[in-house]
Motif scaffolding. Structure first.
Motif, PDB file in Angstrom:
ATOM      1  N   UNK A  97      10.886  -7.706  -4.415  1.00  0.00           N
ATOM      2  CA  UNK A  97       9.924  -7.821  -3.322  1.00  0.00           C
ATOM      3  C   UNK A  97       8.520  -7.417  -3.774  1.00  0.00           C
ATOM      4  N   UNK A  98       8.418  -6.290  -4.493  1.00  0.00           N
ATOM      5  CA  UNK A  98       7.099  -5.827  -4.903  1.00  0.00           C
ATOM      6  C   UNK A  98       6.462  -6.767  -5.919  1.00  0.00           C
ATOM      7  N   UNK A  99       7.259  -7.393  -6.767  1.00  0.00           N
ATOM      8  CA  UNK A  99       6.702  -8.374  -7.704  1.00  0.00           C
ATOM      9  C   UNK A  99       6.188  -9.596  -6.966  1.00  0.00           C
ATOM     10  N   UNK A 100       6.907 -10.015  -5.933  1.00  0.00           N
ATOM     11  CA  UNK A 100       6.473 -11.207  -5.198  1.00  0.00           C
ATOM     12  C   UNK A 100       5.240 -10.937  -4.344  1.00  0.00           C
ATOM     13  N   UNK A 101       5.031  -9.678  -3.949  1.00  0.00           N
ATOM     14  CA  UNK A 101       3.874  -9.328  -3.128  1.00  0.00           C
ATOM     15  C   UNK A 101       2.631  -9.027  -3.948  1.00  0.00           C
ATOM     16  N   UNK A 102       2.769  -8.911  -5.270  1.00  0.00           N
ATOM     17  CA  UNK A 102       1.663  -8.399  -6.076  1.00  0.00           C
ATOM     18  C   UNK A 102       0.548  -9.421  -6.292  1.00  0.00           C
ATOM     19  N   UNK A 103       0.812 -10.703  -6.201  1.00  0.00           N
ATOM     20  CA  UNK A 103      -0.203 -11.707  -6.497  1.00  0.00           C
ATOM     21  C   UNK A 103      -1.084 -12.041  -5.308  1.00  0.00           C
ATOM     22  N   UNK A 104      -1.845 -13.103  -5.473  1.00  0.00           N
ATOM     23  CA  UNK A 104      -2.696 -13.583  -4.386  1.00  0.00           C
ATOM     24  C   UNK A 104      -2.116 -14.867  -3.819  1.00  0.00           C
ATOM     25  N   UNK A 105      -2.519 -15.194  -2.616  1.00  0.00           N
ATOM     26  CA  UNK A 105      -2.072 -16.416  -1.971  1.00  0.00           C
ATOM     27  C   UNK A 105      -3.232 -17.034  -1.222  1.00  0.00           C
TER      28      UNK A 105
ATOM     29  N   UNK B 208       0.796  -1.217   0.000  1.00  0.00           N
ATOM     30  CA  UNK B 208       0.000   0.000   0.000  1.00  0.00           C
ATOM     31  C   UNK B 208       0.837   1.280   0.000  1.00  0.00           C
ATOM     32  N   UNK B 209       2.024   1.248   0.559  1.00  0.00           N
ATOM     33  CA  UNK B 209       2.818   2.480   0.663  1.00  0.00           C
ATOM     34  C   UNK B 209       4.291   2.130   0.723  1.00  0.00           C
ATOM     35  N   UNK B 210       5.128   3.178   0.623  1.00  0.00           N
ATOM     36  CA  UNK B 210       6.593   3.062   0.663  1.00  0.00           C
ATOM     37  C   UNK B 210       7.137   2.130  -0.414  1.00  0.00           C
ATOM     38  N   UNK B 211       6.556   2.192  -1.601  1.00  0.00           N
ATOM     39  CA  UNK B 211       7.004   1.334  -2.701  1.00  0.00           C
ATOM     40  C   UNK B 211       8.431   1.685  -3.140  1.00  0.00           C
TER      41      UNK B 211
END
Length: 64
Positions: free
Chosen positions: A40-48, A30-33
């Motif tokens: 890191x941001x690519x790995x966090x972008x999907x769903x789990x 949500x912030x501090x991209x």
């Protein structure tokens, strides 16, 4: 017997698939991209899928 209400916070955050799996977004996007690495941001972008430990509690909140 009254009906149970769906928890309004969890219904915005969790998606139920056709097979019954519970999917959620990764946290931390949500912030501090600009300070996070692209990896890191690519790995966090999907769903789990939601952890097995929390699955019964989330299903109860959704009324499943």
């Amino acid at each position: 017997m009254p009906k149970n209400k769906t928890h309004s916070g969890i219904k915005k955050r969790v998606k139920v698939t056709g097979s019954g799996k519970l999917l959620k977004q990764h946290a931390g996007m949500r912030h501090n991209q600009e300070h996070k690495s692209s990896r890191l941001t690519r790995s966090l972008s999907g769903t789990t899928e939601i952890n097995a430990v929390d699955r019964s509690r989330v299903k109860k909140m959704l009324g499943i």
